[in-house]
Design an enzyme around this catalytic site. Structure first.
Site, PDB file in Angstrom:
ATOM      1  N   ASP A 122       7.205 -20.157   0.775  1.00 40.17           N
ATOM      2  CA  ASP A 122       6.684 -19.254  -0.120  1.00 40.17           C
ATOM      3  C   ASP A 122       5.319 -20.057  -0.787  1.00 40.17           C
ATOM      4  OD1 ASP A 122       8.694 -17.221  -0.520  1.00 40.17           O
ATOM      5  OD2 ASP A 122       9.543 -18.024  -2.256  1.00 40.17           O
ATOM      6  N   ARG A 169       2.664 -14.774   6.070  1.00 37.77           N
ATOM      7  CA  ARG A 169       2.696 -13.406   4.945  1.00 37.77           C
ATOM      8  C   ARG A 169       1.692 -13.371   4.195  1.00 37.77           C
ATOM      9  NH1 ARG A 169       7.108 -15.248   0.935  1.00 37.77           N
ATOM     10  NH2 ARG A 169       8.637 -14.836   2.531  1.00 37.77           N
TER      11      ARG A 169
HETATM   12  P1  FDA Z   1       0.653  -4.307  -6.949  1.00 37.80           P
HETATM   13  O1  FDA Z   1       1.506  -4.656  -7.920  1.00 37.80           O
HETATM   14  O2  FDA Z   1      -0.572  -4.090  -7.136  1.00 37.80           O
HETATM   15  O3  FDA Z   1       1.284  -2.481  -6.580  1.00 37.80           O
HETATM   16  C1  FDA Z   1       0.364  -1.740  -5.960  1.00 37.80           C
HETATM   17  C2  FDA Z   1       0.961  -0.295  -5.753  1.00 37.80           C
HETATM   18  O4  FDA Z   1       2.390  -0.350  -5.286  1.00 37.80           O
HETATM   19  C3  FDA Z   1       1.352   0.437  -7.089  1.00 37.80           C
HETATM   20  O5  FDA Z   1       0.191   0.895  -7.632  1.00 37.80           O
HETATM   21  C4  FDA Z   1       2.205   1.468  -6.783  1.00 37.80           C
HETATM   22  O6  FDA Z   1       1.632   2.445  -6.170  1.00 37.80           O
HETATM   23  C5  FDA Z   1       3.048   0.734  -5.861  1.00 37.80           C
HETATM   24  N1  FDA Z   1       4.243  -0.019  -6.348  1.00 37.80           N
HETATM   25  C6  FDA Z   1       4.399  -1.311  -7.165  1.00 37.80           C
HETATM   26  N2  FDA Z   1       5.643  -1.355  -7.673  1.00 37.80           N
HETATM   27  C7  FDA Z   1       6.294  -0.138  -7.375  1.00 37.80           C
HETATM   28  C8  FDA Z   1       7.404   0.418  -7.882  1.00 37.80           C
HETATM   29  N3  FDA Z   1       8.592  -0.472  -8.377  1.00 37.80           N
HETATM   30  N4  FDA Z   1       7.813   1.678  -7.576  1.00 37.80           N
HETATM   31  C9  FDA Z   1       6.962   2.563  -6.787  1.00 37.80           C
HETATM   32  N5  FDA Z   1       5.653   2.100  -6.645  1.00 37.80           N
HETATM   33  C10 FDA Z   1       5.537   0.796  -6.684  1.00 37.80           C
HETATM   34  N6  FDA Z   1       3.590 -13.974  -4.554  1.00 37.80           N
HETATM   35  C11 FDA Z   1       3.194 -15.145  -4.461  1.00 37.80           C
HETATM   36  O7  FDA Z   1       2.255 -15.438  -5.145  1.00 37.80           O
HETATM   37  N7  FDA Z   1       3.711 -16.109  -3.711  1.00 37.80           N
HETATM   38  C12 FDA Z   1       4.621 -15.643  -2.571  1.00 37.80           C
HETATM   39  O8  FDA Z   1       5.230 -16.619  -1.833  1.00 37.80           O
HETATM   40  C13 FDA Z   1       5.072 -14.196  -2.532  1.00 37.80           C
HETATM   41  N8  FDA Z   1       6.109 -13.897  -1.906  1.00 37.80           N
HETATM   42  C14 FDA Z   1       6.133 -12.707  -1.756  1.00 37.80           C
HETATM   43  C15 FDA Z   1       7.147 -12.032  -0.701  1.00 37.80           C
HETATM   44  C16 FDA Z   1       7.196 -10.577  -0.583  1.00 37.80           C
HETATM   45  C17 FDA Z   1       8.156  -9.985   0.398  1.00 37.80           C
HETATM   46  C18 FDA Z   1       6.467  -9.605  -1.499  1.00 37.80           C
HETATM   47  C19 FDA Z   1       6.602  -8.152  -1.523  1.00 37.80           C
HETATM   48  C20 FDA Z   1       5.735 -10.058  -2.272  1.00 37.80           C
HETATM   49  C21 FDA Z   1       5.322 -11.444  -2.435  1.00 37.80           C
HETATM   50  N9  FDA Z   1       4.841 -12.353  -3.851  1.00 37.80           N
HETATM   51  C22 FDA Z   1       4.469 -13.510  -3.604  1.00 37.80           C
HETATM   52  C23 FDA Z   1       4.407 -11.206  -4.811  1.00 37.80           C
HETATM   53  C24 FDA Z   1       2.999 -10.473  -4.567  1.00 37.80           C
HETATM   54  O9  FDA Z   1       1.957 -11.764  -4.600  1.00 37.80           O
HETATM   55  C25 FDA Z   1       2.820  -9.566  -5.486  1.00 37.80           C
HETATM   56  O10 FDA Z   1       2.608  -9.967  -6.775  1.00 37.80           O
HETATM   57  C26 FDA Z   1       3.525  -8.332  -5.389  1.00 37.80           C
HETATM   58  O11 FDA Z   1       3.989  -8.060  -4.240  1.00 37.80           O
HETATM   59  C27 FDA Z   1       2.823  -7.187  -6.196  1.00 37.80           C
HETATM   60  O12 FDA Z   1       1.867  -6.612  -5.384  1.00 37.80           O
HETATM   61  P2  FDA Z   1       1.729  -5.498  -4.554  1.00 37.80           P
HETATM   62  O13 FDA Z   1       0.928  -5.711  -3.179  1.00 37.80           O
HETATM   63  O14 FDA Z   1       3.103  -4.507  -4.467  1.00 37.80           O
HETATM   64  O15 FDA Z   1       0.860  -4.520  -5.318  1.00 37.80           O
END
Ligand code: FDA
Length: 309
Positions: free
Chosen positions: A135, A185
Site C-alpha cells: 500500500d 495499483r
Molecule cells: P471518489 O471517492 O472521487 O469517488 C468517485 C465516484 O465514485 C463518486 O463520485 C461516485 O460516483 C462513486 N462512488 C464512490 N463511493 C461510492 C459509494 N459508496 N456508493 C456509490 N458510488 C460511489 N489510497 C491510498 O492513498 N493508498 C493506497 O494504498 C490505497 N489503496 C486502495 C486500494 C483499493 C483497492 C482502492 C479501491 C482504493 C485504495 N485507496 C488507497 C483509496 C483511494 O486513494 C481513494 O481514496 C478511494 O478509492 C476513493 O476514490 P475513488 O477513485 O473511488 O473516487
C-alpha cells in the site's frame, strides 16, 4: 473543507478513543471492515471468490512505533496466508501490506525492519501461491516505499506497487513502473497532502488519474485500476480496447462494502475485479479516510449514532 477536517481527525487521539468506544461503532464498521480475526477475513474471501471476485486482504494497522507490534503484524499476515492456503483460496486472494505497520516509521533502522518483515511476508505469500502489494501512505513515505519495493522485487518481482494520482510526481513514477511483469495499483490517494506535492481539486485529481492511467494501460505492465468512479471505469474499458489489452492483462479494484453491485456487474462481464478487504481491530484510520471521501458514508455513520445512541 470537510475532507480536510476529517483527515485531521484521523490523527486525533481523543476523537479516536471516543469513536472506538462508542457502542454503535462496531455495527457501522462492519459495512467497511470484514471483521477482526483471520477467520473473519477468510470467510469474507470465500464469499467474494464464490461470486467470481478476487480479494486483497489488509490486516489493519499503521504508523507502528513499536518493534513488537511490527512483528505481531508480520505474524498476523503469516497466519492469514497459511489459512488462505489451507482453504485453497490463494488463487483468488493476495495480501496488501502497509509498510508503516511493519516498522517503516520506527526511529533508526525502521526501513530495514520494514524491509525484512515485508520480505518474510513475500516469502510466505509465494509459498502459499500468491502475492503481496505494498500500500502507499502519505507523501513523506513515497520514496522510502518505492525503495523498499525495488529491493523486494529483486527476489519477488511479482510484488505490487501503489501509485497515487493526486501526487504531482505520479505520472513519472508510472513511466518508471510500466514495464513487463510490474503490477501497479493506481488510486486517487487518500491522505491529506499539501499543495506543494499534490493536486487539491477533485477535477485536477481526476485529470491526473487519467494521465497516469494512460501511461499504465499503454505500457507493458499489469495495471490494477483502483477506483469506484464510473467515469474512470469507462475510460479504462476504452483504453483497454484501444490498446488491445486482454481482460486478464489488467484488473479493477474496489473497496469492501463500496459499490458491491458494480463489482459484481463488472465481474459478470468477464472483467477481473479485486476487492480490498480490511480486517482487524485497528480500523479507525481506515474508517475516517472512507468518511472523508464521501459525505454519504459520514451521513450513514451519523444516522447510526442518532438512531442507536
Ligand atoms: P471518489 O471517492 O472521487 O469517488 C468517485 C465516484 O465514485 C463518486 O463520485 C461516485 O460516483 C462513486 N462512488 C464512490 N463511493 C461510492 C459509494 N459508496 N456508493 C456509490 N458510488 C460511489 N489510497 C491510498 O492513498 N493508498 C493506497 O494504498 C490505497 N489503496 C486502495 C486500494 C483499493 C483497492 C482502492 C479501491 C482504493 C485504495 N485507496 C488507497 C483509496 C483511494 O486513494 C481513494 O481514496 C478511494 O478509492 C476513493 O476514490 P475513488 O477513485 O473511488 O473516487
Amino acid at each position: 473543507m470537510l475532507r480536510r477536517a476529517l483527515l485531521s481527525l484521523s490523527r486525533s487521539g481523543r476523537v479516536r478513543h471516543l469513536v472506538e468506544t462508542a457502542p454503535v461503532s462496531r455495527s457501522v464498521v462492519a459495512r467497511f471492515v470484514a471483521g477482526t480475526t483471520a477467520e473473519d477475513a477468510v470467510a469474507a474471501t470465500r464469499v467474494l471468490v464464490g461470486k467470481g471476485l478476487l480479494a486483497s486482504l489488509d490486516h489493519l494497522g499503521e504508523d507502528t512505533l513499536d518493534v513488537a507490534q511490527a512483528t505481531a503484524t508480520r505474524d498476523a499476515y503469516l497466519t492469514l496466508l497459511r489459512r488462505l492456503g489451507d482453504e485453497g483460496l490463494t488463487a483468488g486472494a493476495e495480501v496488501s501490506v502497509k509498510l508503516s505497520a511493519v516498522g517503516q516509521a520506527l526511529p533508526g533502522d525502521g526501513e530495514k525492519v520494514a524491509l525484512e518483515n515485508a520480505r518474510t511476508v513475500c516469502e510466505a505469500a509465494r509459498a502459499a501461491g500468491t502475492t503481496v502489494t505494498l500500500d502507499m501512505e502519505d507523501h513523506t513515505t513515497t520514496d522510502s516505499t518505492l525503495g523498499i519495493l525495488r529491493d523486494l522485487r529483486v527476489d519477488f518481482p511479482e510484488t505490487g506497487a501503489v501509485l497515487q494520482a493526486y501526487l504531482h510526481r505520479t505520472e513519472g513514477d508510472c513511466r518508471d513502473l510500466a514495464h513487463a511483469g510490474s503490477r501497479v495499483r493506481l488510486c486517487k490517494g487518500a491522505y491529506r497532502e499539501p499543495e506543494s506535492v499534490a493536486f487539491q481539486g477533485r477535477s485536477d485529481v481526476d485529470k491526473a488519474y487519467v494521465r497516469a492511467l494512460k501511461v499504465l494501460m499503454a505500457g507493458a505492465g499489469y495495471p490494477m485500476v483502483a477506483t469506484h468512479d464510473p467515469r474512470l471505469v469507462a475510460i479504462t474499458e476504452d483504453l483497454a480496447r484501444r490498446h488491445g489489452r486482454a481482460k486478464d492483462s489488467f484488473e479493477f479494484q474496489m473497496l469492501y462494502g463500496i459499490r458491491p453491485h458494480e463489482q459484481e456487474r463488472l465481474a459478470a462481464q468477464g472483467q477481473q475485479v479485486r476487492v480490498y478487504v480490511p480486517y482487524g481491530d485497528e480500523w479507525y484510520g481506515y474508517l475516517v479516510r472512507r468518511m472523508a471521501e464521501r459525505p454519504a458514508n459520514l451521513a450513514f455513520f451519523l444516522r447510526s449514532v442518532a438512531t442507536k445512541g
